[in-house]
Design a protein around this motif. Structure first.
Motif, PDB file in Angstrom:
ATOM      1  N   LEU A   1      13.874  -2.084   1.802  1.00  0.00           N
ATOM      2  CA  LEU A   1      13.709  -3.673   1.140  1.00  0.00           C
ATOM      3  C   LEU A   1      12.496  -4.578   2.293  1.00  0.00           C
ATOM      4  O   LEU A   1      12.680  -5.598   1.057  1.00  0.00           O
ATOM      5  CB  LEU A   1      14.624  -3.559   2.464  1.00  0.00           C
ATOM      6  N   ASP A   2      11.361  -4.093   2.782  1.00  0.00           N
ATOM      7  CA  ASP A   2      10.834  -5.527   3.117  1.00  0.00           C
ATOM      8  C   ASP A   2       9.181  -5.422   2.120  1.00  0.00           C
ATOM      9  O   ASP A   2       9.274  -6.682   2.001  1.00  0.00           O
ATOM     10  CB  ASP A   2       9.820  -4.735   4.046  1.00  0.00           C
ATOM     11  N   ALA A   3       8.907  -4.782   1.380  1.00  0.00           N
ATOM     12  CA  ALA A   3       8.207  -4.323  -0.200  1.00  0.00           C
ATOM     13  C   ALA A   3       9.514  -5.473  -0.869  1.00  0.00           C
ATOM     14  O   ALA A   3       8.592  -6.040  -1.854  1.00  0.00           O
ATOM     15  CB  ALA A   3       8.146  -2.983   0.252  1.00  0.00           C
ATOM     16  N   LEU A   4       9.946  -5.194  -1.227  1.00  0.00           N
ATOM     17  CA  LEU A   4      10.916  -5.578  -1.360  1.00  0.00           C
ATOM     18  C   LEU A   4      10.706  -7.425  -2.235  1.00  0.00           C
ATOM     19  O   LEU A   4      10.590  -8.185  -2.755  1.00  0.00           O
ATOM     20  CB  LEU A   4      12.620  -5.102  -1.815  1.00  0.00           C
ATOM     21  N   ARG A   5      11.367  -7.477  -0.281  1.00  0.00           N
ATOM     22  CA  ARG A   5      11.233  -8.803  -0.177  1.00  0.00           C
ATOM     23  C   ARG A   5       9.787  -9.413   0.128  1.00  0.00           C
ATOM     24  O   ARG A   5       9.783 -10.445  -0.744  1.00  0.00           O
ATOM     25  CB  ARG A   5      11.623  -9.126   1.148  1.00  0.00           C
ATOM     26  N   THR A   6       8.512  -9.123   0.021  1.00  0.00           N
ATOM     27  CA  THR A   6       6.964  -9.382   0.149  1.00  0.00           C
ATOM     28  C   THR A   6       7.064  -9.386  -1.823  1.00  0.00           C
ATOM     29  O   THR A   6       6.101 -10.599  -1.971  1.00  0.00           O
ATOM     30  CB  THR A   6       6.088  -8.332   0.338  1.00  0.00           C
ATOM     31  N   ILE A   7       7.408  -8.431  -2.453  1.00  0.00           N
ATOM     32  CA  ILE A   7       6.792  -8.685  -3.813  1.00  0.00           C
ATOM     33  C   ILE A   7       7.909  -9.692  -4.589  1.00  0.00           C
ATOM     34  O   ILE A   7       7.392 -10.491  -5.112  1.00  0.00           O
ATOM     35  CB  ILE A   7       7.951  -7.281  -4.606  1.00  0.00           C
ATOM     36  N   ARG A   8       9.295 -10.251  -4.100  1.00  0.00           N
ATOM     37  CA  ARG A   8      10.300 -11.350  -4.760  1.00  0.00           C
ATOM     38  C   ARG A   8       9.074 -13.125  -4.210  1.00  0.00           C
ATOM     39  O   ARG A   8       9.199 -13.367  -4.832  1.00  0.00           O
ATOM     40  CB  ARG A   8      11.763 -11.455  -4.220  1.00  0.00           C
ATOM     41  N   HIS A   9       8.706 -12.921  -3.191  1.00  0.00           N
ATOM     42  CA  HIS A   9       8.015 -13.358  -1.989  1.00  0.00           C
ATOM     43  C   HIS A   9       6.693 -14.168  -2.848  1.00  0.00           C
ATOM     44  O   HIS A   9       6.276 -15.505  -3.559  1.00  0.00           O
ATOM     45  CB  HIS A   9       7.584 -13.606  -1.498  1.00  0.00           C
ATOM     46  N   LEU A  10       5.863 -12.764  -3.115  1.00  0.00           N
ATOM     47  CA  LEU A  10       4.657 -13.687  -4.271  1.00  0.00           C
ATOM     48  C   LEU A  10       4.992 -14.005  -5.835  1.00  0.00           C
ATOM     49  O   LEU A  10       4.284 -14.821  -6.357  1.00  0.00           O
ATOM     50  CB  LEU A  10       3.997 -12.108  -3.931  1.00  0.00           C
ATOM     51  N   ARG A  11       6.053 -12.885  -6.430  1.00  0.00           N
ATOM     52  CA  ARG A  11       6.089 -13.443  -7.005  1.00  0.00           C
ATOM     53  C   ARG A  11       6.652 -15.657  -7.635  1.00  0.00           C
ATOM     54  O   ARG A  11       6.379 -16.033  -8.041  1.00  0.00           O
ATOM     55  CB  ARG A  11       7.591 -13.136  -8.232  1.00  0.00           C
ATOM     56  N   HIS A  12       7.656 -15.534  -6.609  1.00  0.00           N
ATOM     57  CA  HIS A  12       8.236 -16.965  -6.072  1.00  0.00           C
ATOM     58  C   HIS A  12       6.923 -17.646  -5.862  1.00  0.00           C
ATOM     59  O   HIS A  12       6.632 -19.112  -6.439  1.00  0.00           O
ATOM     60  CB  HIS A  12       9.402 -17.346  -4.950  1.00  0.00           C
ATOM     61  N   ARG A  13       5.979 -17.096  -5.319  1.00  0.00           N
ATOM     62  CA  ARG A  13       4.909 -18.119  -4.196  1.00  0.00           C
ATOM     63  C   ARG A  13       3.779 -18.652  -6.078  1.00  0.00           C
ATOM     64  O   ARG A  13       3.851 -19.844  -6.045  1.00  0.00           O
ATOM     65  CB  ARG A  13       4.388 -17.132  -3.300  1.00  0.00           C
ATOM     66  N   LEU A  14       3.032 -17.425  -6.971  1.00  0.00           N
ATOM     67  CA  LEU A  14       2.758 -17.233  -8.087  1.00  0.00           C
ATOM     68  C   LEU A  14       3.275 -18.470  -9.109  1.00  0.00           C
ATOM     69  O   LEU A  14       2.445 -19.120  -9.495  1.00  0.00           O
ATOM     70  CB  LEU A  14       2.077 -15.863  -8.580  1.00  0.00           C
ATOM     71  N   ASP A  15       4.934 -18.432  -9.052  1.00  0.00           N
ATOM     72  CA  ASP A  15       5.033 -19.149 -10.512  1.00  0.00           C
ATOM     73  C   ASP A  15       5.279 -20.824  -9.921  1.00  0.00           C
ATOM     74  O   ASP A  15       5.523 -21.356 -10.263  1.00  0.00           O
ATOM     75  CB  ASP A  15       6.776 -19.131 -10.139  1.00  0.00           C
TER      76      ASP A  15
END
Length: 117
Positions: free
Chosen positions: A96-110
């Motif tokens: 779940l932490d990995a998924l949260r990190t991926i979502r955050h990095l995607r949001h950050r890149l956007d």
């Protein structure tokens, strides 16, 4: 068997303390200074604090199982089953932490792409 249990218990306890300490002082080359990162960092710290606590609990359970007398099979078995369940829970929380990190990095890149345009 006794020495192995002590080594495993002390390793898990040390690992939990080291992870918590590293999370408090920060990891090298990690930079989350922007405002967009603060909610993510708050959730990450809380989640990793739980995981570190579970590692500590797992180490204590291994120590209890190691120190249980040979006649005390119920304590030994219940501790090892609990350790297994705790470690499976840690795996789930890490995913779940990995998924949260991926979502955050995607949001950050956007967000960076929007600033660039």
């Amino acid at each position: 068997m006794f020495a192995g249990g002590l080594v495993l218990a002390s390793t898990l306890i040390f690992f939990a303390v080291w992870l918590q300490r590293s999370e408090q002082i920060g990891w090298p080359h990690e930079r989350f200074d922007e405002d967009i990162d603060q909610p993510y960092m708050k959730r990450r710290r809380r989640s990793r604090k739980r995981v570190n606590f579970l590692f500590l609990v797992s180490g204590v359970l291994v120590l209890v199982a190691t120190l249980a007398t040979p006649r005390n099979h119920a304590v030994w078995l219940s501790c090892w089953i609990s350790v297994m369940l705790v470690l499976l829970t840690i795996l789930l929380l890490a995913g779940l932490d990995a998924l949260r990190t991926i979502r955050h990095l995607r949001h950050r890149l956007d967000n960076l792409r929007q600033k660039r345009s």
